[in-house]
Design a protein around this motif. Structure first.
Motif, PDB file in Angstrom:
ATOM      1  N   SER A 269     -94.494  56.764 -34.602  1.00  0.00           N
ATOM      2  CA  SER A 269     -94.780  57.066 -33.397  1.00  0.00           C
ATOM      3  C   SER A 269     -93.610  58.381 -33.184  1.00  0.00           C
ATOM      4  N   CYS A 270     -93.938  59.302 -32.162  1.00  0.00           N
ATOM      5  CA  CYS A 270     -92.974  60.004 -31.544  1.00  0.00           C
ATOM      6  C   CYS A 270     -92.897  60.359 -30.315  1.00  0.00           C
ATOM      7  N   ALA A 271     -92.126  59.676 -29.556  1.00  0.00           N
ATOM      8  CA  ALA A 271     -91.952  60.098 -28.032  1.00  0.00           C
ATOM      9  C   ALA A 271     -91.088  61.020 -27.859  1.00  0.00           C
ATOM     10  N   ALA A 272     -91.699  62.130 -26.834  1.00  0.00           N
ATOM     11  CA  ALA A 272     -90.838  63.211 -26.492  1.00  0.00           C
ATOM     12  C   ALA A 272     -90.341  63.010 -25.018  1.00  0.00           C
ATOM     13  N   SER A 273     -89.603  63.394 -24.645  1.00  0.00           N
ATOM     14  CA  SER A 273     -88.861  63.390 -23.444  1.00  0.00           C
ATOM     15  C   SER A 273     -87.833  64.730 -23.123  1.00  0.00           C
ATOM     16  N   GLY A 274     -87.735  64.940 -21.809  1.00  0.00           N
ATOM     17  CA  GLY A 274     -87.054  65.908 -21.491  1.00  0.00           C
ATOM     18  C   GLY A 274     -87.933  67.052 -20.998  1.00  0.00           C
ATOM     19  N   ARG A 275     -89.401  67.063 -21.416  1.00  0.00           N
ATOM     20  CA  ARG A 275     -90.117  68.113 -20.865  1.00  0.00           C
ATOM     21  C   ARG A 275     -91.554  67.856 -21.715  1.00  0.00           C
ATOM     22  N   THR A 276     -92.641  67.990 -20.815  1.00  0.00           N
ATOM     23  CA  THR A 276     -93.857  67.644 -21.497  1.00  0.00           C
ATOM     24  C   THR A 276     -94.214  68.709 -22.623  1.00  0.00           C
ATOM     25  N   PHE A 277     -94.929  67.990 -23.496  1.00  0.00           N
ATOM     26  CA  PHE A 277     -95.163  68.794 -24.883  1.00  0.00           C
ATOM     27  C   PHE A 277     -96.820  68.783 -24.928  1.00  0.00           C
ATOM     28  N   SER A 278     -97.437  68.385 -23.865  1.00  0.00           N
ATOM     29  CA  SER A 278     -98.804  68.359 -23.943  1.00  0.00           C
ATOM     30  C   SER A 278     -99.508  69.745 -24.250  1.00  0.00           C
ATOM     31  N   SER A 279     -99.033  70.883 -23.897  1.00  0.00           N
ATOM     32  CA  SER A 279     -99.435  72.139 -23.968  1.00  0.00           C
ATOM     33  C   SER A 279     -98.897  72.853 -25.534  1.00  0.00           C
ATOM     34  N   VAL A 280     -98.400  72.161 -26.383  1.00  0.00           N
ATOM     35  CA  VAL A 280     -98.053  72.603 -27.615  1.00  0.00           C
ATOM     36  C   VAL A 280     -98.606  71.909 -28.742  1.00  0.00           C
ATOM     37  N   ALA A 281     -98.425  72.514 -29.780  1.00  0.00           N
ATOM     38  CA  ALA A 281     -98.786  71.700 -30.994  1.00  0.00           C
ATOM     39  C   ALA A 281     -97.630  70.932 -31.528  1.00  0.00           C
ATOM     40  N   MET A 282     -98.020  69.638 -32.325  1.00  0.00           N
ATOM     41  CA  MET A 282     -97.105  68.711 -32.762  1.00  0.00           C
ATOM     42  C   MET A 282     -97.362  68.482 -34.129  1.00  0.00           C
ATOM     43  N   GLY A 283     -96.443  68.058 -34.868  1.00  0.00           N
ATOM     44  CA  GLY A 283     -96.696  67.861 -36.442  1.00  0.00           C
ATOM     45  C   GLY A 283     -95.592  66.946 -36.908  1.00  0.00           C
ATOM     46  N   TRP A 284     -95.719  66.508 -38.353  1.00  0.00           N
ATOM     47  CA  TRP A 284     -94.886  65.690 -39.031  1.00  0.00           C
ATOM     48  C   TRP A 284     -94.783  66.365 -40.327  1.00  0.00           C
ATOM     49  N   PHE A 285     -93.587  66.389 -40.713  1.00  0.00           N
ATOM     50  CA  PHE A 285     -92.957  66.931 -41.977  1.00  0.00           C
ATOM     51  C   PHE A 285     -92.088  65.520 -42.680  1.00  0.00           C
ATOM     52  N   ARG A 286     -91.899  65.665 -43.884  1.00  0.00           N
ATOM     53  CA  ARG A 286     -91.180  64.634 -44.376  1.00  0.00           C
ATOM     54  C   ARG A 286     -90.110  65.341 -45.536  1.00  0.00           C
ATOM     55  N   GLN A 287     -89.280  64.717 -45.825  1.00  0.00           N
ATOM     56  CA  GLN A 287     -87.887  65.204 -46.849  1.00  0.00           C
ATOM     57  C   GLN A 287     -87.568  63.851 -47.773  1.00  0.00           C
ATOM     58  N   ALA A 288     -87.975  64.012 -48.992  1.00  0.00           N
ATOM     59  CA  ALA A 288     -87.412  63.110 -49.829  1.00  0.00           C
ATOM     60  C   ALA A 288     -86.252  63.368 -50.636  1.00  0.00           C
ATOM     61  N   PRO A 289     -85.415  62.458 -51.092  1.00  0.00           N
ATOM     62  CA  PRO A 289     -84.272  62.572 -51.713  1.00  0.00           C
ATOM     63  C   PRO A 289     -84.341  63.823 -52.732  1.00  0.00           C
ATOM     64  N   GLY A 290     -83.394  64.686 -52.493  1.00  0.00           N
ATOM     65  CA  GLY A 290     -83.277  65.619 -53.799  1.00  0.00           C
ATOM     66  C   GLY A 290     -84.583  66.546 -53.463  1.00  0.00           C
ATOM     67  N   LYS A 291     -85.290  66.705 -52.731  1.00  0.00           N
ATOM     68  CA  LYS A 291     -86.552  67.693 -52.394  1.00  0.00           C
ATOM     69  C   LYS A 291     -86.201  68.298 -51.308  1.00  0.00           C
ATOM     70  N   GLU A 292     -86.954  69.338 -50.974  1.00  0.00           N
ATOM     71  CA  GLU A 292     -86.891  70.284 -49.855  1.00  0.00           C
ATOM     72  C   GLU A 292     -88.136  69.425 -48.637  1.00  0.00           C
ATOM     73  N   ARG A 293     -87.673  69.736 -47.555  1.00  0.00           N
ATOM     74  CA  ARG A 293     -88.686  69.429 -46.519  1.00  0.00           C
ATOM     75  C   ARG A 293     -90.072  69.788 -46.729  1.00  0.00           C
ATOM     76  N   GLU A 294     -91.152  69.073 -46.479  1.00  0.00           N
ATOM     77  CA  GLU A 294     -92.383  69.516 -46.686  1.00  0.00           C
ATOM     78  C   GLU A 294     -93.331  68.995 -45.477  1.00  0.00           C
ATOM     79  N   PHE A 295     -94.345  69.868 -45.322  1.00  0.00           N
ATOM     80  CA  PHE A 295     -95.202  69.585 -44.287  1.00  0.00           C
ATOM     81  C   PHE A 295     -96.249  68.500 -44.596  1.00  0.00           C
ATOM     82  N   VAL A 296     -96.476  67.677 -43.500  1.00  0.00           N
ATOM     83  CA  VAL A 296     -97.457  66.546 -43.631  1.00  0.00           C
ATOM     84  C   VAL A 296     -98.662  66.861 -42.882  1.00  0.00           C
TER      85      VAL A 296
END
Length: 125
Positions: free
Chosen positions: A21-48
């Protein structure tokens, strides 16, 4: 202050499931895209995965297609990542991302405005 706070990570056996889960605060994000990325040890961040502002458009990395599902609840300012049939190669720190437009986040992360602090997912064999 804008914050994206991930939760739900942990240790799971191969073949198991987790729901991030990803809870957003400080402003509403209902009007923008959201996403998930990941980064394994020794590797670059990648899109999920990414979801448009309405939830109507979703894209996934080939490596997770058919196993992961991204969703959002704009009323709760929260985005989710349901991860099934987990594999050891899914082990990584998973980051939530908020885009700067209604359309989906680009896979290179160039259209991300905010990042979460990350949550560790470890899949044992």
């Amino acid at each position: 202050q804008v914050q994206l706070v991930e939760s739900g990570g942990g240790l799971v056996q191969a073949g198991g499931s987790l729901r991030l889960s990803c809870a957003a605060s400080g402003r509403t994000f209902s009007s923008v895209a959201m996403g998930w990325f990941r980064q394994a040890p020794g590797k670059e961040r990648e899109f999920v995965a990414t979801v448009s502002w309405s939830g109507g458009i979703k894209y996934y990395a080939d490596s997770v297609k058919g196993r992961f599902t991204i969703s959002r609840d704009n009323a709760k300012n929260t985005v989710y990542l349901q991860m099934n049939s987990l594999k050891p190669e899914d082990t990584a720190v998973y980051y939530c991302a908020a885009g700067r437009s209604r359309t989906v986040i680009t896979t290179n992360g160039d259209t991300v405005d905010y990042w979460g602090q990350g949550t560790q997912v470890t899949v044992s064999s």
